[in-house]
Each structure stands twice: as structure tokens, then as C-alpha cells.
Motif scaffolding. Structure first.
Motif, PDB file in Angstrom:
ATOM      1  N   ALA A 163       0.682  -1.024   0.176  1.00 21.90           N
ATOM      2  CA  ALA A 163      -0.019  -0.022   0.026  1.00 21.90           C
ATOM      3  C   ALA A 163       0.838   1.351   0.052  1.00 21.90           C
ATOM      4  O   ALA A 163       0.279   2.480  -0.429  1.00 21.90           O
ATOM      5  CB  ALA A 163      -0.678  -0.012   1.175  1.00 21.90           C
ATOM      6  N   ASP A 164       2.131   1.340   0.483  1.00 18.41           N
ATOM      7  CA  ASP A 164       3.055   2.457   0.532  1.00 18.41           C
ATOM      8  C   ASP A 164       3.569   2.760  -0.748  1.00 18.41           C
ATOM      9  O   ASP A 164       4.117   3.824  -1.094  1.00 18.41           O
ATOM     10  CB  ASP A 164       3.938   2.472   1.363  1.00 18.41           C
ATOM     11  N   ASP A 165       3.428   2.048  -1.765  1.00 15.63           N
ATOM     12  CA  ASP A 165       3.699   2.208  -3.214  1.00 15.63           C
ATOM     13  C   ASP A 165       2.821   2.926  -3.799  1.00 15.63           C
ATOM     14  O   ASP A 165       1.594   2.753  -4.082  1.00 15.63           O
ATOM     15  CB  ASP A 165       3.892   0.806  -4.018  1.00 15.63           C
ATOM     16  N   ARG A 166       3.189   4.363  -4.157  1.00 15.75           N
ATOM     17  CA  ARG A 166       2.225   5.423  -4.607  1.00 15.75           C
ATOM     18  C   ARG A 166       2.349   5.590  -6.180  1.00 15.75           C
ATOM     19  O   ARG A 166       1.653   6.649  -6.672  1.00 15.75           O
ATOM     20  CB  ARG A 166       2.623   6.701  -3.745  1.00 15.75           C
TER      21      ARG A 166
ATOM     22  N   GLU B  99       1.283  -7.873   0.779  1.00 16.27           N
ATOM     23  CA  GLU B  99       0.652  -7.247   1.954  1.00 16.27           C
ATOM     24  C   GLU B  99       1.928  -7.055   3.238  1.00 16.27           C
ATOM     25  O   GLU B  99       2.214  -5.940   3.554  1.00 16.27           O
ATOM     26  CB  GLU B  99      -0.481  -7.545   2.650  1.00 16.27           C
TER      27      GLU B  99
ATOM     28  N   GLY C 203      -3.690  -3.441   2.933  1.00 19.43           N
ATOM     29  CA  GLY C 203      -2.122  -3.442   2.756  1.00 19.43           C
ATOM     30  C   GLY C 203      -1.936  -3.483   1.274  1.00 19.43           C
ATOM     31  O   GLY C 203      -0.497  -3.710   0.990  1.00 19.43           O
TER      32      GLY C 203
ATOM     33  N   ARG D  46      -2.217  -2.339  -2.849  1.00 16.08           N
ATOM     34  CA  ARG D  46      -2.726  -1.703  -4.230  1.00 16.08           C
ATOM     35  C   ARG D  46      -2.680  -2.226  -5.454  1.00 16.08           C
ATOM     36  O   ARG D  46      -1.757  -3.187  -5.558  1.00 16.08           O
ATOM     37  CB  ARG D  46      -2.001  -0.280  -4.241  1.00 16.08           C
TER      38      ARG D  46
END
Length: 291
Positions: A177-180, A235, A253, A255
Motif C-alpha cells: 500500500a505504500d507504493d504510490r 501485504e 495493505g 494496491r
């Protein structure tokens, strides 16, 4: 031994009381019917009819035999009706094979709908890889197979198998999820660790082909058939994965990023029989996908 064909003709003669009318009902000639009666009398060892002008009268032996012949004819007609109804009814065993990614969201709901509509249907299900399931279909140990065909690794279908495309879908890159990023270029995934279905599967071959076409030799550390487990690895930050739309899950967690170039796959159904249950399942599968 009394011939069944002649017994059937004799039942018609007894019913109509006339060789001519019996011949008309059976689409035979009068002399042909008379010849069958004479042969039946020879088989029975006794006279069965006596002529009275243009009509006939049954002898006592003929009346006794006519009762049995009429019952046999009615039973044969009922048997034909039973077979005809089975040939058009959705009933009995339905042996289905499917890749794991199609089972939970597609095959299971379709079979549940069918079982409610056709309580005499008896579904049987196995999962596995498409190549193995199609081989079983070719050898008639399965009635229908739901398999996948990736654009980077089209499935090979044996000759004589009927194939229906159920659904074409995009495949996304599952990332933590922290991959933007908004789009994932496959050429930029050289440092990524991958989780994918086991070696020999269509999904594994498709991933390898897609990344090699992008100039990358993938680092695969986790070979897992279940997409839910693959997503758990994503995740946890242990890997990334290519996940078809039907296998996506809402996971906080994870995307899902469209890929460049795009990766797609289709779900297809293959059958080697035209029994009504197969047609009913195809309709149910399409109904689930249209919702």
C-alpha cells in the motif's frame, strides 16, 4: 423364443382388430404384417388368429399373448419416454474442473444456482492447472473445464474440444500500500521479488514471458497457487504479484496498479459433451459474470 418385433406388431393387430389398420399404424404393408403373424405363430407353436372376412379374431392363445404384448409395448414406449426425458433434463453427475482463481468467485456460485434450480443434479469439482484439466477433459473424465489463457501465454486446447470465452480481464500488479505509483512499468521491476503460481502453470509461464519481453529475468521466491496467499505476501512487503481482476481482494495493505505494457487474460470454458447439464452450467457461468 418369441421375437419382440413380432410381439409389437401382434399388439397392434390385437388393438386394431385388422391386419390392414395395424399395417397402416405401423407404416408397414398388409402382407408384411401377415408374414410376421405367421412367423410368430410358428415361434409360439399355436394358432393366434382366425380370419373373419376382412377382420380377424384372436384365438384363446392369441388373446393371452395379446395381453402380454400390449403390456410390453406400453413398457417400451415408457422406456423411450424416460430416455428422452433424461437426454433433455439437467440431472445426474456433472464433472467440472477449474483453475483455482475461477473456483471461488465463478464456479461455486454458478453451481450453487444450478443446484437450487435442478435438485437432481450432482456436481463434482476438482481444481488443477489448465493443461492437466484439459487432458482429463479429452479423456472424458471431466465434462467441462474452466481454464485460463493469458495473452503472453495462450492456452493450447486439444482437437475436438469446444471452447467458449467467458470473460476477458485485465491483470494488475499487486504492490504494498505504500507504493504510490499510478502505473507500473514492467521494465522497472528488475529488482522486484515475485510471488506467482507454481512452475508449469499458465500464470507462471505468462509472468515469465511478460517480464522477459520487458527485458527482465524475474526473481521468483514464492510459488503459491492461491491468490489470497500471494496477496498476503504482498501485504507483508515480501513480494509483488500479477493478479487478474477476478482474483483481486479488498486488502488494506495492497494496491493494484495497471501495467505498461498491459497484461490480460481470459477465462474460458471447454467441453467435450453436449449433455444438458453442461449447457445449463455455461448459462449459469455467464449469468454470474454479467452481474
Amino acid at each position: 423364443m418369441l421375437s419382440w418385433d413380432r410381439m409389437k406388431i401382434f399388439a397392434a393387430v390385437a388393438e386394431h382388430g385388422s391386419v390392414t389398420r395395424a399395417a397402416e399404424s405401423l407404416h408397414l404393408t398388409g402382407p408384411g404384417v401377415s408374414q410376421h403373424i405367421r412367423k410368430l405363430e410358428k415361434e409360439a407353436g399355436t394358432s393366434l388368429v382366425e380370419r373373419e372376412g376382412r377382420s380377424i379374431r384372436l384365438t384363446p392363445a392369441g388373446r393371452a399373448l395379446a395381453t402380454r404384448a400390449s403390456a410390453m409395448s406400453a413398457l417400451a414406449d415408457a422406456a423411450e419416454d424416460d430416455v428422452a426425458s433424461i437426454d433433455t433434463a439437467v440431472t445426474g453427475a456433472l464433472r467440472v474442473g477449474a483453475v483455482a482463481s475461477a473456483l471461488r468467485r465463478l464456479v461455486v456460485p454458478a453451481l450453487a444456482d444450478l443446484s437450487r434450480t435442478y435438485p437432481l443434479l450432482r456436481p463434482e469439482v476438482v481444481d488443477g492447472e489448465g493443461v492437466d484439466l484439459l487432458d482429463r477433459l479429452q479423456h472424458r473424465t471431466l465434462d467441462l473445464v474452466v481454464f485460463e489463457s493469458w495473452d503472453h501465454r495462450p492456452a493450447t486446447v486439444p482437437a475436438g474440444i469446444e471452447v467458449h470465452t467467458l470473460h476477458a480481464e485485465n491483470v494488475h500488479l499487486a504492490v504494498p500500500a505504500d507504493d504510490r505509483r499510478e502505473v507500473a512499468s514492467l521494465a522497472d521491476e528488475e529488482a522486484s521479488v515475485w510471488t506467482v503460481c507454481p512452475t508449469g502453470s499458465d500464470a507462471h509461464s505468462a509472468l515469465v514471458h511478460a517480464l522477459r519481453e520487458a527485458g527482465i529475468e524475474p526473481t521468483i521466491r514464492y510459488e503459491v497457487s492461491d491468490y489470497s496467499t500471494q496477496l498476503a505476501l504482498v501485504e507483508a512487503g515480501l513480494a509483488v504479484a500479477l493478479v487478474p481482476d477476478t482474483a483481486r481482494a479488498k486488502t488494506a495493505g495492497v494496491r493494484y496498479l495497471p501495467t505498461e505494457p498491459a497484461v490480460t487474460r481470459s477465462l474460458r470454458a471447454a467441453s467435450s459433451t453436449r449433455i444438458p447439464a453442461v449447457g445449463a452450467l455455461l448459462d449459469a457461468l455467464n449469468s454470474i459474470l454479467s452481474k
